[in-house]
Design a protein around this motif. Structure first.
Motif, PDB file in Angstrom:
ATOM      1  N   ARG A 176       6.263  -2.764   6.583  1.00 57.64           N
ATOM      2  CA  ARG A 176       6.731  -1.473   7.097  1.00 57.64           C
ATOM      3  C   ARG A 176       6.870  -0.484   5.951  1.00 57.64           C
ATOM      4  NH1 ARG A 176      12.233  -0.062  10.507  1.00 57.64           N
ATOM      5  NH2 ARG A 176      11.933   2.181  10.423  1.00 57.64           N
ATOM      6  N   LEU A 177       6.320   0.705   6.147  1.00 59.19           N
ATOM      7  CA  LEU A 177       6.507   1.796   5.201  1.00 59.19           C
ATOM      8  C   LEU A 177       7.924   2.327   5.376  1.00 59.19           C
ATOM      9  CD1 LEU A 177       5.299   3.848   3.158  1.00 59.19           C
ATOM     10  CD2 LEU A 177       4.641   5.229   5.137  1.00 59.19           C
ATOM     11  N   CYS A 233       7.419   2.937  -0.633  1.00 62.24           N
ATOM     12  CA  CYS A 233       8.147   1.665  -0.634  1.00 62.24           C
ATOM     13  C   CYS A 233       7.844   0.944   0.673  1.00 62.24           C
ATOM     14  CB  CYS A 233       9.649   1.899  -0.730  1.00 62.24           C
ATOM     15  SG  CYS A 233      10.181   2.575  -2.292  1.00 62.24           S
ATOM     16  N   TYR A 234       7.700  -0.368   0.591  1.00 58.81           N
ATOM     17  CA  TYR A 234       7.367  -1.167   1.765  1.00 58.81           C
ATOM     18  C   TYR A 234       8.390  -2.275   1.953  1.00 58.81           C
ATOM     19  CZ  TYR A 234       2.969   1.214   1.149  1.00 58.81           C
ATOM     20  OH  TYR A 234       2.019   2.189   1.001  1.00 58.81           O
ATOM     21  N   LEU A 235       8.601  -2.616   3.219  1.00 56.44           N
ATOM     22  CA  LEU A 235       9.479  -3.722   3.584  1.00 56.44           C
ATOM     23  C   LEU A 235       8.612  -4.799   4.218  1.00 56.44           C
ATOM     24  CD1 LEU A 235      12.279  -4.987   4.154  1.00 56.44           C
ATOM     25  CD2 LEU A 235      12.262  -3.728   6.317  1.00 56.44           C
ATOM     26  N   ILE A 236       8.685  -5.993   3.689  1.00 56.25           N
ATOM     27  CA  ILE A 236       7.998  -7.131   4.298  1.00 56.25           C
ATOM     28  C   ILE A 236       8.956  -7.694   5.330  1.00 56.25           C
ATOM     29  CG2 ILE A 236       7.011  -9.406   3.899  1.00 56.25           C
ATOM     30  CD1 ILE A 236       6.436  -8.405   0.996  1.00 56.25           C
ATOM     31  N   VAL A 243       7.781   9.413   8.080  1.00 56.67           N
ATOM     32  CA  VAL A 243       8.294   8.772   9.289  1.00 56.67           C
ATOM     33  C   VAL A 243       7.160   8.584  10.297  1.00 56.67           C
ATOM     34  CG1 VAL A 243       9.812   9.070  11.295  1.00 56.67           C
ATOM     35  CG2 VAL A 243      10.663   9.582   8.998  1.00 56.67           C
ATOM     36  N   ALA A 244       6.361   9.629  10.495  1.00 56.12           N
ATOM     37  CA  ALA A 244       5.253   9.543  11.452  1.00 56.12           C
ATOM     38  C   ALA A 244       4.249   8.471  11.039  1.00 56.12           C
ATOM     39  CB  ALA A 244       4.559  10.894  11.575  1.00 56.12           C
ATOM     40  N   GLU A 245       3.934   8.392   9.758  1.00 53.31           N
ATOM     41  CA  GLU A 245       2.987   7.375   9.279  1.00 53.31           C
ATOM     42  C   GLU A 245       3.556   5.975   9.457  1.00 53.31           C
ATOM     43  OE1 GLU A 245      -0.414   5.581   7.626  1.00 53.31           O
ATOM     44  OE2 GLU A 245      -0.047   7.489   8.621  1.00 53.31           O
ATOM     45  N   SER A 246       4.843   5.813   9.169  1.00 54.53           N
ATOM     46  CA  SER A 246       5.482   4.516   9.342  1.00 54.53           C
ATOM     47  C   SER A 246       5.434   4.093  10.809  1.00 54.53           C
ATOM     48  CB  SER A 246       6.940   4.584   8.866  1.00 54.53           C
ATOM     49  OG  SER A 246       7.601   3.363   9.118  1.00 54.53           O
ATOM     50  N   ARG A 247       5.754   5.001  11.696  1.00 55.17           N
ATOM     51  CA  ARG A 247       5.759   4.673  13.126  1.00 55.17           C
ATOM     52  C   ARG A 247       4.348   4.437  13.648  1.00 55.17           C
ATOM     53  NH1 ARG A 247      10.783   8.341  15.388  1.00 55.17           N
ATOM     54  NH2 ARG A 247      12.323   7.339  14.041  1.00 55.17           N
ATOM     55  N   ARG A 248       3.372   5.179  13.125  1.00 56.75           N
ATOM     56  CA  ARG A 248       1.982   4.954  13.534  1.00 56.75           C
ATOM     57  C   ARG A 248       1.562   3.528  13.186  1.00 56.75           C
ATOM     58  NH1 ARG A 248      -2.974   4.300  11.569  1.00 56.75           N
ATOM     59  NH2 ARG A 248      -2.274   4.502   9.437  1.00 56.75           N
ATOM     60  N   ARG A 249       1.951   3.079  12.012  1.00 56.73           N
ATOM     61  CA  ARG A 249       1.575   1.735  11.577  1.00 56.73           C
ATOM     62  C   ARG A 249       2.289   0.652  12.363  1.00 56.73           C
ATOM     63  NH1 ARG A 249       1.015   2.323   5.050  1.00 56.73           N
ATOM     64  NH2 ARG A 249      -0.417   4.069   5.122  1.00 56.73           N
ATOM     65  N   GLN A 250       3.460   0.980  12.917  1.00 52.40           N
ATOM     66  CA  GLN A 250       4.213  -0.002  13.700  1.00 52.40           C
ATOM     67  C   GLN A 250       3.722  -0.095  15.135  1.00 52.40           C
ATOM     68  OE1 GLN A 250       8.510   0.451  13.392  1.00 52.40           O
ATOM     69  NE2 GLN A 250       8.243   1.411  11.410  1.00 52.40           N
ATOM     70  N   THR A 251       2.975   0.908  15.579  1.00 58.71           N
ATOM     71  CA  THR A 251       2.511   0.962  16.964  1.00 58.71           C
ATOM     72  C   THR A 251       1.429  -0.078  17.186  1.00 58.71           C
ATOM     73  OG1 THR A 251       2.973   3.309  17.034  1.00 58.71           O
ATOM     74  CG2 THR A 251       1.535   2.442  18.739  1.00 58.71           C
ATOM     75  N   ALA A 252       1.620  -0.880  18.177  1.00 59.82           N
ATOM     76  CA  ALA A 252       0.612  -1.898  18.492  1.00 59.82           C
ATOM     77  C   ALA A 252      -0.537  -1.259  19.248  1.00 59.82           C
ATOM     78  CB  ALA A 252       1.239  -3.007  19.330  1.00 59.82           C
ATOM     79  N   ALA A 253      -1.738  -1.652  18.887  1.00 59.54           N
ATOM     80  CA  ALA A 253      -2.933  -1.214  19.600  1.00 59.54           C
ATOM     81  C   ALA A 253      -3.060  -2.038  20.875  1.00 59.54           C
ATOM     82  CB  ALA A 253      -4.156  -1.398  18.700  1.00 59.54           C
TER      83      ALA A 253
END
Length: 118
Positions: free
Chosen positions: A25-26, A37-40, A99-109
């Motif tokens: 997670r960004l 910064c990233y969170l595993i 925030v938008a980029e972090s949430r985009r990456r969390q969104t499941a396809a």
């Protein structure tokens, strides 16, 4: 003959982390030298993820308040105040984009898979 090249050579750091550790997670704050910064995470919503959610909410709320202030101030603002306002808006926009980029990456396809990282 075997090919010893790294299949992720040149890939973004978060993609390398995700390949090695799983979900990445960004975070909403930048690290040293404004680096991301990233969170595993295991996706379970642990305390650091909840803190990141709170920080994101605060950042977006502050951006909304700043935008409302800018709307009120712009018609009659002196030059010096406009520069300060522009600097604050730039920082708020940078936070909102993170925030938008972090949430985009969390969104499941569709199909439960994550969107590919750039």
């Amino acid at each position: 003959m075997t090919d010893d090249s790294d299949p992720l050579e040149g890939a973004a750091p978060e993609r390398k982390l995700a390949h090695r550790y799983g979900e990445v997670r960004l975070l909403p704050l930048a690290g040293f030298d404004a680096k991301p910064c990233y969170l595993i995470t295991d996706g379970g919503g642990g305390p650091v993820s909840r803190l990141a959610d709170t920080v994101e909410g605060v950042q977006l709320g502050m951006a909304a308040q700043l935008l409302a202030h800018a709307d009120d101030m712009l018609p009659n603002a002196p030059r010096g105040e406009l520069r300060f306002l522009a600097e604050c808006l730039t920082e708020a926009l940078r936070d909102a984009l993170r925030v938008a980029e972090s949430r985009r990456r969390q969104t499941a396809a569709p199909g439960g898979e994550r969107e590919p990282l750039p």
